[in-house]
Design a protein around this motif. Structure first.
Motif, PDB file in Angstrom:
ATOM      1  N   MET A 236       0.795  -1.307   0.144  1.00 38.50           N
ATOM      2  CA  MET A 236      -0.067   0.019  -0.074  1.00 38.50           C
ATOM      3  C   MET A 236       1.016   1.350   0.101  1.00 38.50           C
ATOM      4  O   MET A 236       1.898   1.222   0.673  1.00 38.50           O
ATOM      5  CB  MET A 236      -0.975   0.052   1.185  1.00 38.50           C
ATOM      6  CG  MET A 236      -1.881   1.052   1.311  1.00 38.50           C
ATOM      7  SD  MET A 236      -3.028   1.028   2.685  1.00 38.50           S
ATOM      8  CE  MET A 236      -2.122   1.319   4.103  1.00 38.50           C
TER       9      MET A 236
ATOM     10  N   ILE B 298       0.463   5.600   0.111  1.00 38.33           N
ATOM     11  CA  ILE B 298      -0.607   6.805   0.576  1.00 38.33           C
ATOM     12  C   ILE B 298       0.114   7.823   0.201  1.00 38.33           C
ATOM     13  O   ILE B 298       1.444   8.403   0.633  1.00 38.33           O
ATOM     14  CB  ILE B 298      -0.892   6.809   1.932  1.00 38.33           C
ATOM     15  CG1 ILE B 298      -1.428   5.373   2.277  1.00 38.33           C
ATOM     16  CG2 ILE B 298      -1.639   7.750   2.475  1.00 38.33           C
ATOM     17  CD1 ILE B 298      -1.830   5.258   3.690  1.00 38.33           C
TER      18      ILE B 298
ATOM     19  N   TYR C 163      -8.382   6.158  -5.742  1.00 44.94           N
ATOM     20  CA  TYR C 163      -7.902   5.003  -5.297  1.00 44.94           C
ATOM     21  C   TYR C 163      -7.387   4.441  -6.643  1.00 44.94           C
ATOM     22  O   TYR C 163      -7.948   4.739  -7.896  1.00 44.94           O
ATOM     23  CB  TYR C 163      -9.114   3.794  -5.029  1.00 44.94           C
ATOM     24  CG  TYR C 163      -8.918   2.536  -5.205  1.00 44.94           C
ATOM     25  CD1 TYR C 163      -8.089   1.664  -4.732  1.00 44.94           C
ATOM     26  CD2 TYR C 163      -9.294   1.816  -6.363  1.00 44.94           C
ATOM     27  CE1 TYR C 163      -7.761   0.352  -5.078  1.00 44.94           C
ATOM     28  CE2 TYR C 163      -9.406   0.567  -6.949  1.00 44.94           C
ATOM     29  CZ  TYR C 163      -8.396  -0.114  -6.179  1.00 44.94           C
ATOM     30  OH  TYR C 163      -8.224  -1.438  -6.377  1.00 44.94           O
TER      31      TYR C 163
ATOM     32  N   TYR D 177      -3.338   4.990  -2.529  1.00 38.30           N
ATOM     33  CA  TYR D 177      -4.769   6.090  -2.254  1.00 38.30           C
ATOM     34  C   TYR D 177      -4.164   7.474  -2.421  1.00 38.30           C
ATOM     35  O   TYR D 177      -2.974   7.585  -1.655  1.00 38.30           O
ATOM     36  CB  TYR D 177      -4.769   5.718  -0.752  1.00 38.30           C
ATOM     37  CG  TYR D 177      -5.434   4.354  -0.420  1.00 38.30           C
ATOM     38  CD1 TYR D 177      -7.001   4.176  -0.648  1.00 38.30           C
ATOM     39  CD2 TYR D 177      -5.036   3.345   0.386  1.00 38.30           C
ATOM     40  CE1 TYR D 177      -7.714   3.022  -0.213  1.00 38.30           C
ATOM     41  CE2 TYR D 177      -5.319   2.142   0.444  1.00 38.30           C
ATOM     42  CZ  TYR D 177      -6.922   1.927   0.100  1.00 38.30           C
ATOM     43  OH  TYR D 177      -7.518   0.780   0.328  1.00 38.30           O
TER      44      TYR D 177
ATOM     45  N   LEU E 292      -5.078  10.559  -0.845  1.00 44.75           N
ATOM     46  CA  LEU E 292      -5.930  11.113   0.209  1.00 44.75           C
ATOM     47  C   LEU E 292      -6.071  12.557   0.087  1.00 44.75           C
ATOM     48  O   LEU E 292      -4.930  13.577  -0.473  1.00 44.75           O
ATOM     49  CB  LEU E 292      -5.341  10.790   1.460  1.00 44.75           C
ATOM     50  CG  LEU E 292      -5.442   9.349   1.924  1.00 44.75           C
ATOM     51  CD1 LEU E 292      -4.952   9.039   3.316  1.00 44.75           C
ATOM     52  CD2 LEU E 292      -6.779   8.693   1.831  1.00 44.75           C
TER      53      LEU E 292
ATOM     54  N   ILE F 246      -4.806   3.892   9.583  1.00 42.59           N
ATOM     55  CA  ILE F 246      -4.754   4.563   8.324  1.00 42.59           C
ATOM     56  C   ILE F 246      -5.553   3.212   7.549  1.00 42.59           C
ATOM     57  O   ILE F 246      -6.250   3.752   6.292  1.00 42.59           O
ATOM     58  CB  ILE F 246      -3.412   4.428   7.907  1.00 42.59           C
ATOM     59  CG1 ILE F 246      -2.617   5.678   8.614  1.00 42.59           C
ATOM     60  CG2 ILE F 246      -3.196   4.364   6.424  1.00 42.59           C
ATOM     61  CD1 ILE F 246      -1.190   5.716   8.550  1.00 42.59           C
ATOM     62  N   ARG F 247      -5.511   2.145   7.776  1.00 42.03           N
ATOM     63  CA  ARG F 247      -6.242   1.140   6.878  1.00 42.03           C
ATOM     64  C   ARG F 247      -7.661   1.450   6.998  1.00 42.03           C
ATOM     65  O   ARG F 247      -8.446   1.401   6.045  1.00 42.03           O
ATOM     66  CB  ARG F 247      -5.929  -0.355   7.303  1.00 42.03           C
ATOM     67  CG  ARG F 247      -4.465  -0.764   7.032  1.00 42.03           C
ATOM     68  CD  ARG F 247      -4.460  -2.318   7.300  1.00 42.03           C
ATOM     69  NE  ARG F 247      -2.944  -2.599   6.823  1.00 42.03           N
ATOM     70  CZ  ARG F 247      -2.396  -2.711   5.720  1.00 42.03           C
ATOM     71  NH1 ARG F 247      -3.331  -2.330   4.523  1.00 42.03           N
ATOM     72  NH2 ARG F 247      -1.167  -3.121   5.327  1.00 42.03           N
TER      73      ARG F 247
ATOM     74  N   SER G   5      -8.754   4.460   4.890  1.00 41.77           N
ATOM     75  CA  SER G   5      -8.607   3.909   3.582  1.00 41.77           C
ATOM     76  C   SER G   5      -9.728   3.539   3.229  1.00 41.77           C
ATOM     77  O   SER G   5     -10.416   3.597   1.973  1.00 41.77           O
ATOM     78  CB  SER G   5      -7.520   3.235   3.216  1.00 41.77           C
ATOM     79  OG  SER G   5      -6.167   3.660   3.797  1.00 41.77           O
TER      80      SER G   5
ATOM     81  N   TYR H 128     -12.297   4.954   0.292  1.00 40.22           N
ATOM     82  CA  TYR H 128     -12.792   4.417  -0.809  1.00 40.22           C
ATOM     83  C   TYR H 128     -14.192   4.151  -0.937  1.00 40.22           C
ATOM     84  O   TYR H 128     -14.875   4.626  -2.165  1.00 40.22           O
ATOM     85  CB  TYR H 128     -12.136   3.205  -1.104  1.00 40.22           C
ATOM     86  CG  TYR H 128     -12.394   2.121  -1.935  1.00 40.22           C
ATOM     87  CD1 TYR H 128     -11.987   2.301  -3.362  1.00 40.22           C
ATOM     88  CD2 TYR H 128     -13.503   1.073  -1.869  1.00 40.22           C
ATOM     89  CE1 TYR H 128     -12.508   1.513  -4.400  1.00 40.22           C
ATOM     90  CE2 TYR H 128     -13.850   0.472  -2.748  1.00 40.22           C
ATOM     91  CZ  TYR H 128     -13.304   0.439  -4.145  1.00 40.22           C
ATOM     92  OH  TYR H 128     -13.584   0.059  -5.318  1.00 40.22           O
TER      93      TYR H 128
END
Length: 561
Positions: A1, A3, A39, A54, A56, A94-95, A98, A102
């Protein structure tokens, strides 16, 4: 992942390793600035590109370098490479962010599809290469994880139950002949592997192997920290790659075996996954994405869903409705608007707000403030036009202008800023006043003039709005609205009740001959008096207005209710 943060600069070499296409950033020398929020996932086989990406919103930036997570944007980009950070609690939050983020993009896509006005600009604002019925890679990942967490005990029980059945009627001759026992200290043999008299075929085993092999693949690729029971047989490494290429045909050979609802759902998930990896399945996409270049439109829609009431399509003779004032052809939602009890009586008035999409520590400039005053005046004029043409306002309870005094009811305005103070807090709105109230007037001493307007500024927890946008039902949203409406009204009343803040003192006419008083003193009280729905004459005296001293004996102090 990986970010990234909207509007931030990153080394161009890093961005080229992440993206197959440069449309998500703007090149500036050796750096690239992220243009989109969204995303992204590449199906490239290279390890750096085959990741979840991601982008953000900029509200996640606390300062020029530091994010709201307490680390800088470079460390956030390379989060999974940081052994010291990725096992901390911050990583799990953070997950969670996310996932909510999304889902908010999907909700924006769903909500704006039904609006013809916003739909016209959707191609430029919300970009995606996913069709209506398609699952994204992240959809699949989340679906597998959620299914596993919801059903893991049931699946494991069935698996253990089958294994235990195999030991009920062992064939001891074959077991002793073909198995090597463990010898205890008492020299007693213990057999851990049995051969049954009657072989039982587990028709569920093959599907379980496929499901948990896929789940294990997700777990390893994205560090999900799922604990998969070791009793399951897993297909890994090169054999799993082979399964990805021909798994669909293998899966369809065993389709007839499953009648249980849980197993049928498991089969369906595996079928969707293999349909995207199987060579026999046609696939043209090299990447998938959902992105927004103007995320302020998404934030406006998030706030609007939380604050605004449904709009009645009531038009003036010119065909203008409140919906026309609220929604623009470019997708911009001008106002978050609701009608609620006015500050002076039991009649209603429109509360008009605008959401401000900035970094967490920023606030509106002069242009934004001027625009807000224009929006408010447009809503006032719309209601006056309705009154002149039909004899009624937008609703029967609304009341803007008093015919006797020609004064205008106070129109409450507000700004809403998104901010993040605690990245773990998704459940508290943290709706608080942000800064000083903004004033606008043509004549400073005339409170009840249509050009005299006040704007309260509030900040709200962005993560609460993010969660509410996708998770809250109608009942919970309605509860929030009622509490917020009451709070906004009380805050305005507190403001006007304090002379040091508002610069006004309020008085109520003591006598009965209201009409005679107004007609005799109209020039002096124009814009300074307003007759309420319950026939009270309210006078607002500005601290610098000495002309009102002669009327003091006719008035008593007014107390807001």
């Amino acid at each position: 992942m990986k970010i990234l943060i909207e509007g931030e600069k990153y080394p161009l070499t890093d961005l080229k390793e992440i993206f197959d296409d440069p449309k998500f950033y703007h090149q500036e020398g050796l750096d690239g600035t992220i243009l989109s929020v969204g995303y992204y996932h590449s199906f490239s086989q290279t390890s750096k590109k085959a990741q979840l990406i991601y982008m953000l919103p900029k509200v996640f930036m606390k300062t020029n370098q530091e994010t709201v997570f307490g680390i800088n944007k470079t460390n956030l980009l390379n989060l999974e490479e940081s052994e010291t950070f990725k096992h901390k609690d911050e990583y799990n939050w953070i997950r969670q962010i996310s996932v909510y983020f999304y889902n908010s993009l999907l909700e924006f896509k769903r909500r704006n599809k039904s609006s013809t006005i916003v739909q016209s600009s959707l191609s430029t604002n919300l970009s995606t290469n996913l069709n209506e019925q398609e699952y994204s890679y992240l959809d699949l990942l989340l679906s597998f994880v959620n299914f596993y967490k919801k059903n893991k005990n049931n699946i494991l029980f069935k698996h253990i139950e089958f294994k235990s059945q195999q030991a009920r009627k062992p064939n001891w001759d074959k077991t002793i002949r073909k198995s090597i026992p463990l010898i205890t200290n008492n020299k007693q043999p213990i057999y851990t592997v049995y051969t049954n008299k009657k072989k039982i075929v587990n028709t569920e085993e093959e599907l379980l192997v496929y499901f948990f092999s896929i789940l294990n693949h997700f777990n390893n690729d994205h560090n999900l920290y799922l604990k998969i029971d070791q009793s399951y047989q897993l297909i890994k490494d090169s054999k799993f790659k082979q399964l990805q290429e021909n798994g669909l045909s293998k899966l369809r050979k065993i389709k007839y075996r499953y009648f249980n609802d849980t197993l049928k759902k498991m089969y369906h998930l595996c079928e969707i996954y293999f349909s995207q990896t199987d060579k026999s399945s046609v696939r043209n996409r090299k990447e998938e994405f959902i992105s927004v270049k103007n995320y302020n439109l998404v934030f406006e829609d998030m706030v609007d869903k939380l604050f605004s009431d449904p709009i009645i399509d009531k038009k003036t003779k010119d065909g203008i409705s409140l919906k026309n004032l609220k929604y623009n052809d470019d997708g911009k939602i001008i106002d978050h608007i609701f009608d609620y009890q006015s500050l002076l009586d039991t009649s209603d008035i429109f509360y008009i707000g605008d959401s401000k999409y900035y970094k967490s520590d920023s606030k509106a400039g002069k242009v934004s403030k001027f625009k807000q005053f224009t929006y408010a005046k447009n809503v006032i004029q719309y209601n006056i036009d309705l009154l002149n043409e039909t004899g009624n306002y937008y609703t029967d309870k609304l009341r803007y202008r008093d015919e006797l005094t020609e004064g205008y009811n106070i129109t409450p305005n507000f700004f809403i800023y998104g901010y993040i103070d605690d990245y773990k807090n998704f459940d508290s709105d943290e709706l608080n006043e942000k800064s000083d109230i903004v004033k606008s007037f043509h004549f400073e001493e005339r409170l009840f003039d249509r050009d005299t307007l006040f704007v309260h500024q509030y900040k709200i927890n962005f993560l609460y709005v993010l969660k509410a946008y996708t998770q809250f039902g109608a009942q919970r949203i309605e509860k929030f609205r009622e509490q917020t409406k009451t709070r906004f009204r009380e805050n305005f009343i507190d403001f006007f009740s304090d002379k040091s803040k508002s610069d006004f003192e309020f008085y109520e006419f003591k006598k009965n001959d209201i009409e005679h008083f107004v007609e005799s003193n109209f020039r002096n009280i124009n814009g300074k008096c307003f007759r309420t729905a319950d026939n009270k004459l309210i006078l607002a005296r500005h601290k610098n207005d000495n002309t009102m001293n002669e009327f003091k004996t006719d008035f008593k102090e007014y107390v807001f209710e």
